[in-house]
Motif scaffolding. Structure first.
Motif, PDB file in Angstrom:
ATOM      1  N   HIS A 428      51.761  91.909   9.092  1.00 40.08           N
ATOM      2  CA  HIS A 428      51.866  91.419   7.712  1.00 40.08           C
ATOM      3  C   HIS A 428      51.343  89.997   7.561  1.00 40.08           C
ATOM      4  O   HIS A 428      51.295  89.472   6.445  1.00 40.08           O
ATOM      5  CB  HIS A 428      53.325  91.466   7.239  1.00 40.08           C
ATOM      6  CG  HIS A 428      53.906  92.847   7.263  1.00 40.08           C
ATOM      7  ND1 HIS A 428      55.269  93.077   7.346  1.00 40.08           N
ATOM      8  CD2 HIS A 428      53.320  94.068   7.231  1.00 40.08           C
ATOM      9  CE1 HIS A 428      55.490  94.379   7.364  1.00 40.08           C
ATOM     10  NE2 HIS A 428      54.321  94.995   7.297  1.00 40.08           N
ATOM     11  N   ARG A 429      50.980  89.379   8.659  1.00 40.47           N
ATOM     12  CA  ARG A 429      50.481  88.006   8.567  1.00 40.47           C
ATOM     13  C   ARG A 429      49.110  87.985   7.911  1.00 40.47           C
ATOM     14  O   ARG A 429      48.381  88.976   7.942  1.00 40.47           O
ATOM     15  CB  ARG A 429      50.398  87.378   9.966  1.00 40.47           C
ATOM     16  CG  ARG A 429      51.745  87.245  10.653  1.00 40.47           C
ATOM     17  CD  ARG A 429      51.619  86.605  12.026  1.00 40.47           C
ATOM     18  NE  ARG A 429      52.913  86.550  12.712  1.00 40.47           N
ATOM     19  CZ  ARG A 429      53.110  86.040  13.908  1.00 40.47           C
ATOM     20  NH1 ARG A 429      52.082  85.523  14.589  1.00 40.47           N
ATOM     21  NH2 ARG A 429      54.314  86.019  14.457  1.00 40.47           N
ATOM     22  N   ALA A 430      48.760  86.849   7.336  1.00 42.29           N
ATOM     23  CA  ALA A 430      47.451  86.710   6.716  1.00 42.29           C
ATOM     24  C   ALA A 430      46.363  86.982   7.746  1.00 42.29           C
ATOM     25  O   ALA A 430      46.475  86.589   8.911  1.00 42.29           O
ATOM     26  CB  ALA A 430      47.283  85.302   6.140  1.00 42.29           C
ATOM     27  N   GLU A 431      45.322  87.683   7.317  1.00 42.00           N
ATOM     28  CA  GLU A 431      44.243  88.044   8.238  1.00 42.00           C
ATOM     29  C   GLU A 431      43.570  86.810   8.813  1.00 42.00           C
ATOM     30  O   GLU A 431      43.168  86.790   9.972  1.00 42.00           O
ATOM     31  CB  GLU A 431      43.231  88.931   7.513  1.00 42.00           C
ATOM     32  CG  GLU A 431      42.147  89.486   8.411  1.00 42.00           C
ATOM     33  CD  GLU A 431      41.263  90.488   7.705  1.00 42.00           C
ATOM     34  OE1 GLU A 431      40.113  90.679   8.141  1.00 42.00           O
ATOM     35  OE2 GLU A 431      41.713  91.082   6.710  1.00 42.00           O
ATOM     36  N   ASN A 432      43.450  85.783   8.005  1.00 41.58           N
ATOM     37  CA  ASN A 432      42.884  84.522   8.473  1.00 41.58           C
ATOM     38  C   ASN A 432      43.995  83.710   9.147  1.00 41.58           C
ATOM     39  O   ASN A 432      44.989  83.375   8.502  1.00 41.58           O
ATOM     40  CB  ASN A 432      42.299  83.743   7.294  1.00 41.58           C
ATOM     41  CG  ASN A 432      41.630  82.456   7.719  1.00 41.58           C
ATOM     42  OD1 ASN A 432      42.222  81.650   8.433  1.00 41.58           O
ATOM     43  ND2 ASN A 432      40.405  82.239   7.268  1.00 41.58           N
ATOM     44  N   PRO A 433      43.870  83.392  10.436  1.00 38.66           N
ATOM     45  CA  PRO A 433      44.964  82.702  11.127  1.00 38.66           C
ATOM     46  C   PRO A 433      45.240  81.306  10.588  1.00 38.66           C
ATOM     47  O   PRO A 433      46.370  80.824  10.675  1.00 38.66           O
ATOM     48  CB  PRO A 433      44.491  82.660  12.581  1.00 38.66           C
ATOM     49  CG  PRO A 433      43.013  82.790  12.520  1.00 38.66           C
ATOM     50  CD  PRO A 433      42.732  83.668  11.328  1.00 38.66           C
ATOM     51  N   THR A 434      44.224  80.652  10.033  1.00 40.37           N
ATOM     52  CA  THR A 434      44.456  79.345   9.429  1.00 40.37           C
ATOM     53  C   THR A 434      45.341  79.484   8.204  1.00 40.37           C
ATOM     54  O   THR A 434      46.286  78.713   8.001  1.00 40.37           O
ATOM     55  CB  THR A 434      43.115  78.678   9.045  1.00 40.37           C
ATOM     56  OG1 THR A 434      42.314  78.525  10.226  1.00 40.37           O
ATOM     57  CG2 THR A 434      43.347  77.318   8.412  1.00 40.37           C
ATOM     58  N   MET A 435      45.042  80.483   7.367  1.00 42.61           N
ATOM     59  CA  MET A 435      45.874  80.732   6.189  1.00 42.61           C
ATOM     60  C   MET A 435      47.281  81.127   6.602  1.00 42.61           C
ATOM     61  O   MET A 435      48.262  80.714   5.990  1.00 42.61           O
ATOM     62  CB  MET A 435      45.241  81.826   5.330  1.00 42.61           C
ATOM     63  CG  MET A 435      46.012  82.127   4.037  1.00 42.61           C
ATOM     64  SD  MET A 435      46.145  80.677   2.953  1.00 42.61           S
ATOM     65  CE  MET A 435      44.407  80.463   2.514  1.00 42.61           C
TER      66      MET A 435
END
Length: 628
Positions: A428-435
């Protein structure tokens, strides 16, 4: 003696036995060894939980949950439980372990007497799982056969498909593919759900059923159907069982003339010894700085995490602490000696598959401003388990404490919403790791804000956020299709069948030259294309969206040519594996598919001068740093 005097005692005995029988208690049952073992096992579990669990325990809740677990597992769906010892709606007041045991014994014997076809051992296991289900996701029951297999994974070898799994809501969920095993080679991933085995639904399997179906003799095949979150279509894999590699160091080698690289896949009994051996070999080759790769490392023994951490610090450095409601499990651990790498610059690579012991090591490095952490936010497991053997050689694993990084932060993510939400949180985490990192930091309460040794901001409550966040290399549909159909393995096998003697004559004694100079010739590329077509790839003239329908991949010629180099690079790595072994697979993979490692190699100025980075990120002066 009068007849009355003779009959009265016998009548009394008969009445007592009748009352016992009507109550559902049979003296024969009580003397049955298997029933005694089952009841003893239940009591053992409750006692271990009450005596060792890190948090508060509620005996009423433990008992009620165990009773619900038993009732749900009863095979006779016509059974009426109202007004019986199985009535889960009845009010009970459990004041101590004896009360809990007596109530459970009454329910157990009621089933055993009135429903003799029920498997009482299975019902007790279900009650234990129900009891442990009230605790945390890592306090679990382990069946006897599974206990043996877990021991094998950490100390021996076995044959199978090579996955660590949990059963979440009746579905087999891949926790992690074992590094180098058949599933890992096929591209099976953490979070995949195995929904069918050999064309038979696998939903509802227990642990032993999974093991019975997936383990087997080397060289035999098993078909599995996998549902991967985010993918609309299920994926079919044919997995060839093999010896599962059990060394914990996947590879060690020099990245350049002074940078060593060590990849640890888990923390088992031999990890520290393996690590020291790897370090000594790399030092002999000129290592002056080290990349420690902990990606997809799910953890393992706390003692080994501490031993590895200790090698990076001088004597007296705080590494980790543990806290529990039981004082005997409270501890503060400091390095006992000067580590062999205490003065060597270090960069640690992590991702969402890095958990537990991996987070202890990377947390110590980050908190003490000892080196850089690069990659994606880690899993977030800050609980310590201890395993206890039961009367039938099964085990329970009970969480005995929380662990805290040197700054005092608990990196355990919440588990209040149930085991499924806990396990699948990473999907469920944002696909972009920075985001993902930005969103995580924004929702972390002030109470979970911490500082590193020299003042940098770090956060608790959900894994370790790297110092440098890097997006992983993405995997294309073409690449995934190749792996799921074992094209890379089969292609290399066929290639070596045809060209093995010539290839080995040229390259076998020149692995470094192979890494740098080997390329597939035109005939090999044509053979690869044909093999992909044979497996269901269809080339189209015009560029359209890549589509997967059943066993068919539809892709344009232009897109295939654009994506083909990655596929060829993977096959080169597979060629290295089949010729030189798994430890030589990873250097070739890292040459082509490792955004985190490429980024890490640009960061040595920061890693070797971390004080400068601290000044930049905190606004501190050198004098301020010296006072911390």
């Amino acid at each position: 003696m009068s007849v009355k005097k003779f009959i009265a005692p016998q009548l009394a005995v008969l009445l007592i036995l009748s009352a016992v029988w009507l109550a559902g208690v049979d003296s024969v049952i009580v003397k049955n060894d298997s029933h005694q073992d089952n009841l003893h096992k239940y009591l053992q579990v409750q006692r271990r939980v009450v005596d060792n669990y890190f948090g508060e325990t509620d005996l009423n809740k433990l008992y009620q949950s165990s009773l619900v677990g038993m009732v749900k597992a009863i095979q006779d769906t016509t059974l009426s439980i109202a007004g019986t010892p199985l009535d889960t709606t009845a009010t009970t007041d459990i004041g101590n372990l004896r009360d809990s045991y007596n109530h459970f014994e009454e329910a157990y014997l009621y089933v055993a007497n009135n429903h003799p076809d029920e498997n009482m051992s299975s019902l007790v296991e279900a009650s234990i799982r129900g009891m442990l289900g009230t605790l945390d996701p890592h306090s679990v029951y382990i069946e006897p056969e599974e206990s043996e297999q877990i021991q094998e994974q950490f100390e021996g070898k076995f044959q199978g498909i090579g996955i660590q799994f949990n059963i979440i809501q009746d579905t087999i969920t891949v926790v992690t593919p074992i590094s180098g095993g058949p599933s890992d080679q096929l591209g099976i991933m953490s979070g995949d759900r195995i929904v069918a085995i050999d064309d038979t639904s696998a939903v509802g399997y227990n642990n032993q059923q999974v093991v019975n179906r997936l383990r087997g003799e080397k060289g035999t095949e098993v078909d599995v159907t996998i549902h991967r979150p985010g993918n609309p279509k299920n994926m079919d894999f044919t997995i060839v069982r093999d010896d599962i590699p059990l060394t914990t160091i996947d590879t060690e080698y020099m990245l350049d003339d002074k940078t060593g690289y060590v990849k640890i896949n888990r923390f088992a009994a031999t990890t520290h010894d393996e690590f020291i051996e790897s370090v000594e070999e790399l030092k002999d080759k000129g290592m002056q700085r080290i990349v420690l790769d902990l990606r997809n490392n799910p953890g393992g023994y706390l003692s080994q995490a501490i031993a590895i951490s200790e090698e990076f610090f001088p004597r007296g450095t705080k590494l980790v602490s543990t806290k529990s409601r039981h004082s005997r499990f409270n501890s503060e651990v400091y390095s006992r000696r000067n580590g062999v790498l205490k003065d060597m610059p270090v960069i640690a690579l992590v991702n969402e598959g890095s958990a537990s012991a991996s987070e202890i090591v990377s947390g110590a490095i980050q908190d003490q401003d000892r080196g850089l952490i690069v990659g994606q936010r880690t899993f977030g497991k800050g609980l310590v388990q201890q395993q206890y053997e039961l009367v039938d050689n099964s085990n329970i694993r009970v969480t005995i404490s929380r662990y805290y990084t040197p700054s005092g932060r608990l990196i355990q993510k919440p588990f209040d919403n149930g085991a499924e939400e806990y396990v699948y949180e990473i999907s469920h985490r944002a696909e972009n790791p920075t985001m993902d990192a930005v969103q995580f930091k924004e929702q972390v309460p002030d109470s979970l804000h911490y500082k590193t040794k020299n003042g940098r901001d770090i956060f608790g409550g959900g894994g370790i956020v790297p110092d440098i966040i890097v997006q992983s290399d993405s995997v294309s549909y073409l690449y995934g299709f190749m792996l799921s159909n074992r094209v890379d393995f089969n292609f290399v096998r066929d290639y070596l069948d045809k060209n093995g003697d010539d290839f080995r004559a040229k390259w076998e004694d020149n692995y470094d030259g192979f890494r740098e100079n080997f390329t597939w010739n035109e005939q090999a590329e044509d053979d690869f294309l044909q093999m992909m077509k044979d497996e269901g790839m269809v080339l189209t003239a015009e560029s359209e969206e890549i589509s997967v329908e059943g066993d068919t991949l539809q892709i344009s010629v232009d897109e295939f040519n654009e994506l083909k180099p990655n596929a060829l690079a993977r096959m080169k790595a597979e060629l290295a594996r089949q010729v030189w072994g798994m430890e030589n697979f990873y250097p070739v993979i890292n040459d082509h598919f490792n955004a985190e490692l490429r980024e890490a190699m640009t960061l040595w100025d920061a890693a070797e001068n971390l004080e400068t980075l601290v000044q930049i990120t905190t606004g501190s002066t050198s004098s301020n740093l010296n006072q911390n």
